[in-house]
Design a protein around this motif. Structure first.
Motif, PDB file in Angstrom:
ATOM      1  N   ARG A  51     -12.033 -65.126  33.623  1.00 12.53           N
ATOM      2  CA  ARG A  51     -13.288 -65.444  34.313  1.00 12.53           C
ATOM      3  C   ARG A  51     -14.252 -64.271  34.278  1.00 12.53           C
ATOM      4  N   ARG A  52     -13.718 -63.072  34.373  1.00 16.52           N
ATOM      5  CA  ARG A  52     -14.575 -61.884  34.282  1.00 16.52           C
ATOM      6  C   ARG A  52     -15.182 -61.787  32.884  1.00 16.52           C
ATOM      7  N   ALA A  53     -14.377 -62.031  31.849  1.00 18.86           N
ATOM      8  CA  ALA A  53     -14.873 -61.992  30.464  1.00 18.86           C
ATOM      9  C   ALA A  53     -15.939 -63.066  30.254  1.00 18.86           C
ATOM     10  N   LEU A  54     -15.705 -64.241  30.804  1.00 21.07           N
ATOM     11  CA  LEU A  54     -16.675 -65.334  30.691  1.00 21.07           C
ATOM     12  C   LEU A  54     -18.009 -64.943  31.339  1.00 21.07           C
ATOM     13  N   SER A  55     -17.929 -64.280  32.475  1.00 18.83           N
ATOM     14  CA  SER A  55     -19.157 -63.901  33.183  1.00 18.83           C
ATOM     15  C   SER A  55     -19.966 -62.849  32.424  1.00 18.83           C
ATOM     16  N   ARG A  56     -19.322 -62.145  31.507  1.00 23.81           N
ATOM     17  CA  ARG A  56     -19.999 -61.078  30.763  1.00 23.81           C
ATOM     18  C   ARG A  56     -20.595 -61.546  29.434  1.00 23.81           C
ATOM     19  N   LEU A  57     -20.357 -62.807  29.079  1.00 30.77           N
ATOM     20  CA  LEU A  57     -20.914 -63.317  27.820  1.00 30.77           C
ATOM     21  C   LEU A  57     -22.426 -63.473  27.916  1.00 30.77           C
ATOM     22  N   THR A  58     -23.092 -63.315  26.789  1.00 29.37           N
ATOM     23  CA  THR A  58     -24.540 -63.527  26.744  1.00 29.37           C
ATOM     24  C   THR A  58     -24.819 -65.028  26.746  1.00 29.37           C
ATOM     25  N   ASP A  59     -26.078 -65.400  26.996  1.00 25.32           N
ATOM     26  CA  ASP A  59     -26.456 -66.814  26.971  1.00 25.32           C
ATOM     27  C   ASP A  59     -26.185 -67.433  25.603  1.00 25.32           C
ATOM     28  N   THR A  60     -26.407 -66.676  24.554  1.00 25.87           N
ATOM     29  CA  THR A  60     -26.141 -67.167  23.193  1.00 25.87           C
ATOM     30  C   THR A  60     -24.655 -67.430  22.995  1.00 25.87           C
ATOM     31  N   GLU A  61     -23.823 -66.514  23.446  1.00 26.28           N
ATOM     32  CA  GLU A  61     -22.374 -66.699  23.329  1.00 26.28           C
ATOM     33  C   GLU A  61     -21.897 -67.891  24.164  1.00 26.28           C
ATOM     34  N   ARG A  63     -23.673 -70.506  24.922  1.00 25.43           N
ATOM     35  CA  ARG A  63     -24.147 -71.698  24.212  1.00 25.43           C
ATOM     36  C   ARG A  63     -23.204 -72.034  23.057  1.00 25.43           C
ATOM     37  N   ASP A  64     -22.717 -71.002  22.354  1.00 23.65           N
ATOM     38  CA  ASP A  64     -21.786 -71.204  21.240  1.00 23.65           C
ATOM     39  C   ASP A  64     -20.498 -71.905  21.679  1.00 23.65           C
ATOM     40  N   THR A  68     -23.118 -73.583  30.065  1.00 26.34           N
ATOM     41  CA  THR A  68     -24.352 -72.955  30.539  1.00 26.34           C
ATOM     42  C   THR A  68     -24.018 -71.727  31.388  1.00 26.34           C
ATOM     43  N   ARG A  69     -25.024 -70.942  31.651  1.00 28.06           N
ATOM     44  CA  ARG A  69     -24.862 -69.771  32.521  1.00 28.06           C
ATOM     45  C   ARG A  69     -24.389 -70.222  33.909  1.00 28.06           C
ATOM     46  N   ASN A  70     -24.946 -71.327  34.425  1.00 27.84           N
ATOM     47  CA  ASN A  70     -24.533 -71.823  35.737  1.00 27.84           C
ATOM     48  C   ASN A  70     -23.068 -72.252  35.750  1.00 27.84           C
ATOM     49  N   GLN A  71     -22.615 -72.899  34.687  1.00 32.67           N
ATOM     50  CA  GLN A  71     -21.206 -73.297  34.606  1.00 32.67           C
ATOM     51  C   GLN A  71     -20.298 -72.062  34.569  1.00 32.67           C
ATOM     52  N   ALA A  72     -20.705 -71.052  33.840  1.00 29.83           N
ATOM     53  CA  ALA A  72     -19.932 -69.812  33.768  1.00 29.83           C
ATOM     54  C   ALA A  72     -19.889 -69.145  35.144  1.00 29.83           C
ATOM     55  N   ARG A  73     -20.999 -69.153  35.840  1.00 26.24           N
ATOM     56  CA  ARG A  73     -21.068 -68.566  37.178  1.00 26.24           C
ATOM     57  C   ARG A  73     -20.159 -69.320  38.153  1.00 26.24           C
ATOM     58  N   GLU A  74     -20.171 -70.650  38.068  1.00 25.98           N
ATOM     59  CA  GLU A  74     -19.309 -71.463  38.932  1.00 25.98           C
ATOM     60  C   GLU A  74     -17.833 -71.173  38.666  1.00 25.98           C
ATOM     61  N   GLU A  75     -17.476 -71.056  37.405  1.00 27.45           N
ATOM     62  CA  GLU A  75     -16.088 -70.752  37.034  1.00 27.45           C
ATOM     63  C   GLU A  75     -15.686 -69.378  37.555  1.00 27.45           C
ATOM     64  N   TYR A  76     -16.574 -68.418  37.432  1.00 25.39           N
ATOM     65  CA  TYR A  76     -16.285 -67.053  37.886  1.00 25.39           C
ATOM     66  C   TYR A  76     -16.047 -67.010  39.400  1.00 25.39           C
ATOM     67  N   ARG A  77     -16.768 -67.822  40.134  1.00 30.06           N
ATOM     68  CA  ARG A  77     -16.674 -67.805  41.600  1.00 30.06           C
ATOM     69  C   ARG A  77     -15.461 -68.565  42.147  1.00 30.06           C
ATOM     70  N   LYS A  78     -14.747 -69.295  41.297  1.00 32.35           N
ATOM     71  CA  LYS A  78     -13.582 -70.041  41.760  1.00 32.35           C
ATOM     72  C   LYS A  78     -12.521 -69.093  42.298  1.00 32.35           C
ATOM     73  N   SER A  79     -11.738 -69.618  43.200  1.00 36.63           N
ATOM     74  CA  SER A  79     -10.602 -68.867  43.739  1.00 36.63           C
ATOM     75  C   SER A  79      -9.589 -68.620  42.632  1.00 36.63           C
ATOM     76  N   LEU A  80      -8.850 -67.545  42.739  1.00 36.18           N
ATOM     77  CA  LEU A  80      -7.811 -67.255  41.753  1.00 36.18           C
ATOM     78  C   LEU A  80      -6.749 -68.329  41.709  1.00 36.18           C
ATOM     79  N   TYR A  81      -6.597 -69.060  42.816  1.00 36.69           N
ATOM     80  CA  TYR A  81      -5.543 -70.063  42.931  1.00 36.69           C
ATOM     81  C   TYR A  81      -5.924 -71.384  42.287  1.00 36.69           C
ATOM     82  N   MET A  82      -7.200 -71.537  41.941  1.00 40.36           N
ATOM     83  CA  MET A  82      -7.667 -72.790  41.345  1.00 40.36           C
ATOM     84  C   MET A  82      -7.545 -72.729  39.826  1.00 40.36           C
ATOM     85  N   ASP A  83      -7.102 -73.838  39.237  1.00 41.12           N
ATOM     86  CA  ASP A  83      -7.044 -73.926  37.773  1.00 41.12           C
ATOM     87  C   ASP A  83      -8.431 -74.105  37.205  1.00 41.12           C
TER      88      ASP A  83
END
Length: 83
Positions: A51-61, A63-64, A68-83
């Motif tokens: 999740r940390r690596a995902l949060s550090r990707l650029t918008d272009t990465e 998109r590849d 979206t940036r918002n989806q990446a942000r939501e994933e990063y904010r999830k609890s460690l216990y959530m899949d």
């Protein structure tokens, strides 16, 4: 309350369970439980790392890989216990 007794090469854990009932855990059962706990800790660490690596990707990465940036942000904010 926990009490650990040691005789020869075996370690036995004596503990009082939630109902107040004393329980003895055999060394084999204790090893199995510790393996399960260690596995969970490894999973949580891997999720945090991913999740940390995902949060550090650029918008272009992002998109590849189709998110979206918002989806990446939501994933990063999830609890460690959530899949």
């Amino acid at each position: 309350m926990r009490h650990i007794s040691k005789n020869d090469a075996n370690v036995t854990l004596h503990m009082v369970g939630p109902a107040g009932k004393a329980e003895t855990i055999s060394p084999g059962r204790l090893r199995k439980w510790l393996r399960v706990v260690a596995g969970r800790v490894r999973q949580w660490a891997e999720r945090r790392k991913s999740r940390r690596a995902l949060s550090r990707l650029t918008d272009t990465e992002l998109r590849d890989i189709g998110i979206t940036r918002n989806q990446a942000r939501e994933e990063y904010r999830k609890s460690l216990y959530m899949d």
